[in-house]
Design a protein around this motif. Structure first.
Motif, PDB file in Angstrom:
ATOM      1  N   ASP A 188       0.890  -1.273  -0.139  1.00  0.00           N
ATOM      2  CA  ASP A 188      -0.152  -0.251  -0.023  1.00  0.00           C
ATOM      3  C   ASP A 188       0.944   1.189  -0.179  1.00  0.00           C
ATOM      4  O   ASP A 188       1.490   1.597   0.955  1.00  0.00           O
ATOM      5  CB  ASP A 188      -1.059  -0.107   1.344  1.00  0.00           C
ATOM      6  N   PRO A 189       0.904   2.006  -1.033  1.00  0.00           N
ATOM      7  CA  PRO A 189       1.523   3.048  -0.808  1.00  0.00           C
ATOM      8  C   PRO A 189       1.498   4.222   0.060  1.00  0.00           C
ATOM      9  O   PRO A 189       2.191   4.896   0.354  1.00  0.00           O
ATOM     10  CB  PRO A 189       1.416   3.725  -2.514  1.00  0.00           C
ATOM     11  N   THR A 190       0.260   4.346   0.211  1.00  0.00           N
ATOM     12  CA  THR A 190      -0.008   5.496   1.233  1.00  0.00           C
ATOM     13  C   THR A 190       0.573   5.056   2.777  1.00  0.00           C
ATOM     14  O   THR A 190       1.035   5.764   3.069  1.00  0.00           O
ATOM     15  CB  THR A 190      -1.756   5.320   1.315  1.00  0.00           C
ATOM     16  N   CYS A 191       0.164   3.845   2.835  1.00  0.00           N
ATOM     17  CA  CYS A 191       0.751   3.377   4.213  1.00  0.00           C
ATOM     18  C   CYS A 191       2.350   3.273   4.286  1.00  0.00           C
ATOM     19  O   CYS A 191       3.023   3.940   5.198  1.00  0.00           O
ATOM     20  CB  CYS A 191       0.463   2.011   4.508  1.00  0.00           C
ATOM     21  N   ILE A 229       3.485   7.043   4.730  1.00  0.00           N
ATOM     22  CA  ILE A 229       3.156   7.530   6.059  1.00  0.00           C
ATOM     23  C   ILE A 229       4.177   6.723   7.093  1.00  0.00           C
ATOM     24  O   ILE A 229       4.941   7.291   8.244  1.00  0.00           O
ATOM     25  CB  ILE A 229       1.865   7.028   6.577  1.00  0.00           C
ATOM     26  N   SER A 240      -0.968  -4.989  10.124  1.00  0.00           N
ATOM     27  CA  SER A 240      -2.048  -5.212   9.212  1.00  0.00           C
ATOM     28  C   SER A 240      -3.087  -4.423   9.807  1.00  0.00           C
ATOM     29  O   SER A 240      -3.390  -4.005  11.004  1.00  0.00           O
ATOM     30  CB  SER A 240      -2.428  -6.650   9.388  1.00  0.00           C
ATOM     31  N   ALA A 241      -3.977  -4.167   8.925  1.00  0.00           N
ATOM     32  CA  ALA A 241      -5.619  -3.474   9.366  1.00  0.00           C
ATOM     33  C   ALA A 241      -6.433  -4.603   9.985  1.00  0.00           C
ATOM     34  O   ALA A 241      -7.203  -4.216  10.857  1.00  0.00           O
ATOM     35  CB  ALA A 241      -6.045  -2.952   8.005  1.00  0.00           C
ATOM     36  N   LYS A 288      -3.157  -1.486  12.025  1.00  0.00           N
ATOM     37  CA  LYS A 288      -3.059  -0.437  11.365  1.00  0.00           C
ATOM     38  C   LYS A 288      -4.364   0.316  11.500  1.00  0.00           C
ATOM     39  O   LYS A 288      -5.333  -0.413  11.941  1.00  0.00           O
ATOM     40  CB  LYS A 288      -3.266  -0.642   9.756  1.00  0.00           C
ATOM     41  N   PRO A 289      -4.352   1.517  11.638  1.00  0.00           N
ATOM     42  CA  PRO A 289      -3.402   2.611  11.233  1.00  0.00           C
ATOM     43  C   PRO A 289      -2.169   2.708  12.490  1.00  0.00           C
ATOM     44  O   PRO A 289      -2.473   2.576  13.676  1.00  0.00           O
ATOM     45  CB  PRO A 289      -3.936   3.844  11.491  1.00  0.00           C
ATOM     46  N   VAL A 290      -1.077   2.629  12.049  1.00  0.00           N
ATOM     47  CA  VAL A 290       0.079   2.508  12.730  1.00  0.00           C
ATOM     48  C   VAL A 290       0.411   3.836  13.429  1.00  0.00           C
ATOM     49  O   VAL A 290       0.518   4.763  12.624  1.00  0.00           O
ATOM     50  CB  VAL A 290       1.397   1.821  12.298  1.00  0.00           C
ATOM     51  N   PHE A 310      -3.334   8.689  -1.589  1.00  0.00           N
ATOM     52  CA  PHE A 310      -4.576   7.740  -1.052  1.00  0.00           C
ATOM     53  C   PHE A 310      -5.823   8.158  -2.127  1.00  0.00           C
ATOM     54  O   PHE A 310      -6.186   6.999  -2.466  1.00  0.00           O
ATOM     55  CB  PHE A 310      -4.918   8.463   0.379  1.00  0.00           C
ATOM     56  N   ASP A 318      -4.781   6.006  -5.271  1.00  0.00           N
ATOM     57  CA  ASP A 318      -4.582   4.544  -4.747  1.00  0.00           C
ATOM     58  C   ASP A 318      -6.105   4.088  -4.663  1.00  0.00           C
ATOM     59  O   ASP A 318      -6.677   3.069  -5.120  1.00  0.00           O
ATOM     60  CB  ASP A 318      -4.197   4.240  -3.411  1.00  0.00           C
ATOM     61  N   HIS A 351      -9.776  -4.825   2.038  1.00  0.00           N
ATOM     62  CA  HIS A 351      -8.737  -4.958   3.169  1.00  0.00           C
ATOM     63  C   HIS A 351      -7.673  -3.870   2.905  1.00  0.00           C
ATOM     64  O   HIS A 351      -7.251  -3.202   3.708  1.00  0.00           O
ATOM     65  CB  HIS A 351      -8.288  -6.411   3.245  1.00  0.00           C
ATOM     66  N   GLN A 352      -7.317  -3.686   1.844  1.00  0.00           N
ATOM     67  CA  GLN A 352      -6.352  -3.052   1.692  1.00  0.00           C
ATOM     68  C   GLN A 352      -6.834  -1.501   1.507  1.00  0.00           C
ATOM     69  O   GLN A 352      -6.268  -0.585   2.081  1.00  0.00           O
ATOM     70  CB  GLN A 352      -5.812  -2.885   0.153  1.00  0.00           C
ATOM     71  N   LYS A 402      -9.378  -0.661   3.525  1.00  0.00           N
ATOM     72  CA  LYS A 402      -9.336  -0.335   4.853  1.00  0.00           C
ATOM     73  C   LYS A 402      -7.939   0.172   5.700  1.00  0.00           C
ATOM     74  O   LYS A 402      -8.169   0.978   6.509  1.00  0.00           O
ATOM     75  CB  LYS A 402      -9.757  -1.760   5.575  1.00  0.00           C
ATOM     76  N   GLY A 403      -6.925  -0.418   4.989  1.00  0.00           N
ATOM     77  CA  GLY A 403      -5.711  -0.123   5.470  1.00  0.00           C
ATOM     78  C   GLY A 403      -5.288   1.371   5.241  1.00  0.00           C
ATOM     79  O   GLY A 403      -4.917   2.155   6.149  1.00  0.00           O
ATOM     80  N   SER A 404      -5.539   1.715   4.042  1.00  0.00           N
ATOM     81  CA  SER A 404      -5.150   2.969   3.613  1.00  0.00           C
ATOM     82  C   SER A 404      -5.874   4.090   4.330  1.00  0.00           C
ATOM     83  O   SER A 404      -5.329   5.221   4.496  1.00  0.00           O
ATOM     84  CB  SER A 404      -5.013   3.113   2.275  1.00  0.00           C
ATOM     85  N   SER A 429      -7.301   4.140   6.790  1.00  0.00           N
ATOM     86  CA  SER A 429      -7.130   4.372   8.330  1.00  0.00           C
ATOM     87  C   SER A 429      -5.978   4.780   8.531  1.00  0.00           C
ATOM     88  O   SER A 429      -5.721   5.684   9.550  1.00  0.00           O
ATOM     89  CB  SER A 429      -7.332   2.777   9.047  1.00  0.00           C
ATOM     90  N   SER A 430      -5.117   4.764   7.587  1.00  0.00           N
ATOM     91  CA  SER A 430      -3.798   5.236   7.991  1.00  0.00           C
ATOM     92  C   SER A 430      -3.911   6.846   7.601  1.00  0.00           C
ATOM     93  O   SER A 430      -2.928   7.431   8.015  1.00  0.00           O
ATOM     94  CB  SER A 430      -2.866   4.707   6.867  1.00  0.00           C
ATOM     95  N   VAL A 431      -4.881   7.195   6.802  1.00  0.00           N
ATOM     96  CA  VAL A 431      -5.033   8.660   6.435  1.00  0.00           C
ATOM     97  C   VAL A 431      -5.935   9.520   7.568  1.00  0.00           C
ATOM     98  O   VAL A 431      -6.168  10.461   7.608  1.00  0.00           O
ATOM     99  CB  VAL A 431      -5.321   8.941   5.013  1.00  0.00           C
ATOM    100  N   ARG A 491     -16.570  -6.328   3.932  1.00  0.00           N
ATOM    101  CA  ARG A 491     -15.518  -7.601   4.209  1.00  0.00           C
ATOM    102  C   ARG A 491     -16.393  -8.711   4.633  1.00  0.00           C
ATOM    103  O   ARG A 491     -16.056  -9.742   4.113  1.00  0.00           O
ATOM    104  CB  ARG A 491     -14.101  -7.220   5.202  1.00  0.00           C
TER     105      ARG A 491
END
Lengths: 676, 154
Positions: free
Chosen positions: A41-44, A47, A112-113, A134-136, B49, B52, B79-80, B82-84, B86-88, B101
């Motif tokens: 994941d490029p966003t993660c 970050i 992982s999320a 995640k989010p970390v 983000f 993506d 899932h991905q 969700k990860g991205s 959540s990260s932003v 999911r």
């Protein structure tokens, strides 16, 4: 991506060189921690990179597991910790985790999320040292350095506990020359582990300073022993305790075996396609075992490189070795390093076996002597295999002596030529000793032969970590720093480099240890030993008393292999070398010095050694730091994020242990100089 | 509009995003990572983000349109996402991924289609809001002001 820049700059003084380009001082730890981040994941990824940079870590990011692996492989000591996502398109994160654990043995943090219990559990069982959801947050990343420290500490501990081999002799050898020590020491365990390309032993070795981590290096031989023990016990009954008993490798702890067993199981599982290991480890193990054996053999040809790279893949390495016929023979000098009996290292009894300094060993020695001469039951068969394969090596002498003493003799006998080679080669270094010693050792249980084998290796002792200690375990065979070169490490096959790297900077005949350490080539695989030795080197040296090594000499030479592992190996190597040169009788002792040798490298190490002998736990830590500092000389330092740094950090806490305490008081607690 | 006013507007707008649940504490983390060496960090990350996410949403849409739906693949995409998200700090988007999911695992195509709709709505909403926010920031900077530091406690 920054690959360890700092590593190169291992300065003796502080491990700082390890991380940044030499500017970081150990005190700044954990700043400069070298992190590899893998996430598709490029966003993660972006970050995380920013967060890690904010924590003052050195970050390398990649979005593909394969890329990550190749990065890790080509730069074995370039990273301290890996953070990986669980779900990735090209490779499952857990698989990557396994690979890294087997090949490089770095701490890996999964993220992982997905926070489901089963996934987290999977992380645990696969050996992840942490799991982030995640989010970390940056706070979570700030503390990842603890995993690096913990890992190192555990290795140390293992080393200490298992240690107490008589390192007395080894320690005695003061390693006078920093440079030699550096090559030998550093490389040994680090190199062995990571070395995949045999040839660059020298430069890489720098960071392998044995001091850094008392990690057990699972050399080919050692692993073979391990596998033999496991097979003997049966998958179901293969518990670490029993395996340890069967292997009977000095300096090896139950924890070492346990963790290796876990990895091995994962590996087998992977090979046999068994996916769950949580639950039927045994079952899968059994089936996988068979498979693994087969697989192993198939591996032989396959990735020597990989094996070599990992240095720690015993199974593979073994297979590879055998397959490769050890023929890889590192061209170096034909000295059958492997001949050098690593066994000798172990065989304390054969003090005589001093291994001639194997300066050359490296060159020839590449093929580590897997001969351990350790008379383990398993060895016999393995030895046979090894032996055969070893023979195929020809000059290379990859004698993979399986651990049995018998092997030694077999090995020795079987390969008289190799030995001769070794002798010749080594004789260059030690010359006189070898021939005589060779003859003796061979027949005797391994130990002496180990020595001989060592001759080739003794060069190792010089620098390469040979495993003169035939005893038990193959592990010992190539202790220390020799790492890659030694067949034990699987890559040693062709890579005499390991050996050469081991060649101690200075040829100290007496300082077997130092040589050994330096040579790293001794037993690359035997990282643990190195580490153990290092710690223990003190202990061992003490015990080795018999070794003719100059105790004092040894002590110094041992480079303060505080890391018991380092010590051990070195002690051996040194023993061997010295043994050869000195007299076979010392061989036995030499073993320890081998470990001690590691200490030689870094005088600090030495001090560490004796410190480690029966010293308080603190010492080890300190020792390590000491070593590390010395290691810088050796090169070990840079190997991983500065074990030195860690050490120094730890030490600092302790109160600044004086790094160079070369003298080994093997009284066990004569750590006066070490300020606790 | 003078700078001070713009800044106040910016603060209020940001707060509202948090209060509405569009953004969560993670967004604050991103802002805290921004510094002189990386003055556009937040914008860069969020842009990444967005790119993506567009891709992911397209992939999911196409996958659901297939005659034979590959739920596993869709699940991986979700899932991905969700990860991205959540990260932003795109909280509502992240929350929208959770039931999605589940539907994937149940292989419930109806549920998946509904979730995708919902997800797209949330995504475009937060995208819109953030773009507005960034535009405001640009104006402030252009006017010579600086972006205020948020002090929301989560």
């Amino acid at each position: 991506m920054n690959l360890n820049n700092g590593r190169g700059s291992m300065s003796t003084a502080s491990s700082s060189g390890a991380w940044k380009s030499g500017d970081v001082v150990p005190d700044q730890f954990p700043a400069g921690l070298r992190v590899l981040v893998v996430d598709d994941d490029p966003t993660c990824l972006m970050i995380l990179e920013k967060m890690l940079r904010t924590c003052l870590y050195e970050v390398t990011k990649c979005n593909r597991a394969e890329i990550a692996l190749s990065l890790l492989r080509e730069n074995k000591n370039g990273y301290d910790v890996v953070i990986s996502d669980v779900h990735m398109p090209d490779m499952d994160g857990f698989k990557l985790l396994e690979q890294i654990g087997l090949e490089m043995d770095l701490p890996v943090i999964m993220m992982s999320a997905d926070d489901g219990k089963s996934v987290v559990m999977k992380g645990v069982t696969h050996g992840a040292c942490d799991y982030l959801i995640k989010p970390v947050r940056i706070e979570a990343l700030k503390n990842i350095w603890q995993h690096v420290v913990r890992k190192k500490k555990n290795e140390w501990k293992d080393v200490e506990q298992s240690g107490s081999v008589d390192e007395g002799d080894r320690q005695q050898k003061p390693c006078e020359e920093p440079d030699y020590s550096s090559s030998a020491n550093e490389g040994t365990w680090k190199n062995s582990k990571k070395r995949k390309d045999e040839d660059d032993d020298a430069e890489d070795r720098d960071d392998t300073s044995t001091l850094k981590k008392p990690r057990v290096v699972w050399s080919v031989e050692l692993h073979q022993q391990f596998v033999g023990a496991v097979n003997q016990l049966g998958i179901d009954k293969a518990v670490p305790k029993k395996i340890l008993e069967l292997m009977n490798v000095p300096g090896l702890t139950r924890e070492n075996v346990a963790s290796h067993l876990q990895k091995y199981r994962l590996y087998l599982r992977r090979l046999s396609g068994v996916s769950q290991h949580q639950s039927n480890l045994n079952n899968s193990f059994i089936s996988s075992q068979d498979a693994s054996f087969g697989a192993m053999s198939s591996l032989n040809g396959i990735d020597l490189q990989t094996l070599a790279a990992t240095g720690q893949l015993p199974a593979q390495s073994l297979a590879t070795l055998q397959a490769a016929g050890l023929g890889r023979s590192t061209a170096k000098s034909g000295i059958p390093m492997p001949l050098v009996d690593q066994r000798n290292l172990f065989s304390f009894e054969n003090p005589k076996l001093r291994f001639a300094e194997g300066q050359q060993h490296h060159s020839s020695g590449k093929p580590m002597n897997l001969l351990h001469g350790i008379p383990t039951t398993m060895e016999a068969k393995q030895l046979a295999n090894l032996h055969q394969s070893a023979q195929s090596l020809g000059p290379v002498n990859m004698q993979v002596n399986a651990h049995g003493v018998q092997n030694n003799s077999l090995y020795m006998i079987g390969q008289p030529q190799s030995r001769g080679q070794i002798l010749n080669e080594s004789s260059g270094t030690h010359v006189p000793r070898l021939p005589s010693s060779i003859g003796q050792p061979m027949v005797s249980n391994g130990i002496p032969s180990g020595v001989i084998g060592r001759n080739g290796i003794s060069d190792v002792g010089r620098g390469t970590g040979y495993n003169p200690v035939p005893q038990n375990s193959s592990m010992l065979n190539f202790p220390l720093n020799n790492t890659p070169e030694l067949p034990g490490n699987s890559y040693t096959l062709g890579s005499t480099q390991g050996m050469s790297s081991l060649t101690p900077k200075g040829s100290f005949p007496d300082e077997v240890n130092s040589e050994i350490k330096r040579s790293g080539g001794f037993v690359p695989s035997y990282d643990i030993f190195n580490e153990l030795h290092q710690h223990k080197s003190n202990d061992w040296n003490l015990q080795n008393v018999g070794l003719t090594f100059d105790a004092s000499h040894h002590a110094n030479s041992i480079h303060g292999s505080l890391d018991s592992s380092g010590l051990v190996h070195q002690g051996f190597s040194s023993n061997q070398r010295s043994a050869q040169s000195r007299n076979p009788s010392n061989v036995g002792k030499a073993m320890f010095p081998m470990g001690a040798a590691s200490t030689d490298h870094g005088h600090a190490q030495n001090s560490g050694q004796h410190l480690s002998n029966g010293l308080i736990v603190d010492n080890p830590v300190r020792i390590k730091s000491e070593r590390h500092s010395d290691a810088s000389q050796n090169n070990f330092f840079h190997d991983q994020y500065g074990q030195e740094d860690l050490m120094s950090a730890l030490l600092k806490q302790q109160g600044g242990v004086g790094p160079s305490e070369n003298e080994f008081d093997f009284d066990g607690y004569s750590l006066d100089n070490i300020p606790v | 509009m003078e700078v001070g006013q713009m800044q106040r507007q910016w603060v209020d707008y940001t707060k509202s995003l948090f209060l509405e649940g569009l953004l969560d504490g993670q967004f604050l983390q991103l802002q805290q990572l921004q510094d002189e060496s990386n003055p556009d960090f937040v914008v860069e990350v969020v842009s990444l983000f967005f790119d993506d996410s567009e891709k992911l949403l397209n992939d999911i849409t196409r996958a659901l349109e297939q005659p034979s739906v590959d739920f596993k693949k869709i699940g991986a995409h979700v899932h991905q996402f969700k990860g991205s998200s959540s990260s932003v700090g795109a909280q509502r988007v992240k929350n929208g991924c959770i039931p999605f999911r589940n539907f994937c695992e149940e292989q419930n195509i109806e549920g998946c289609i509904r979730c995708l709709q919902q997800l797209k709505q949330e995504y475009y909403l937060v995208k819109n809001k953030l773009e507005t926010l960034f535009a405001m920031e640009q104006q402030i900077v252009a006017a010579g002001g600086s972006i205020p530091m948020l002090e929301l406690s989560f």
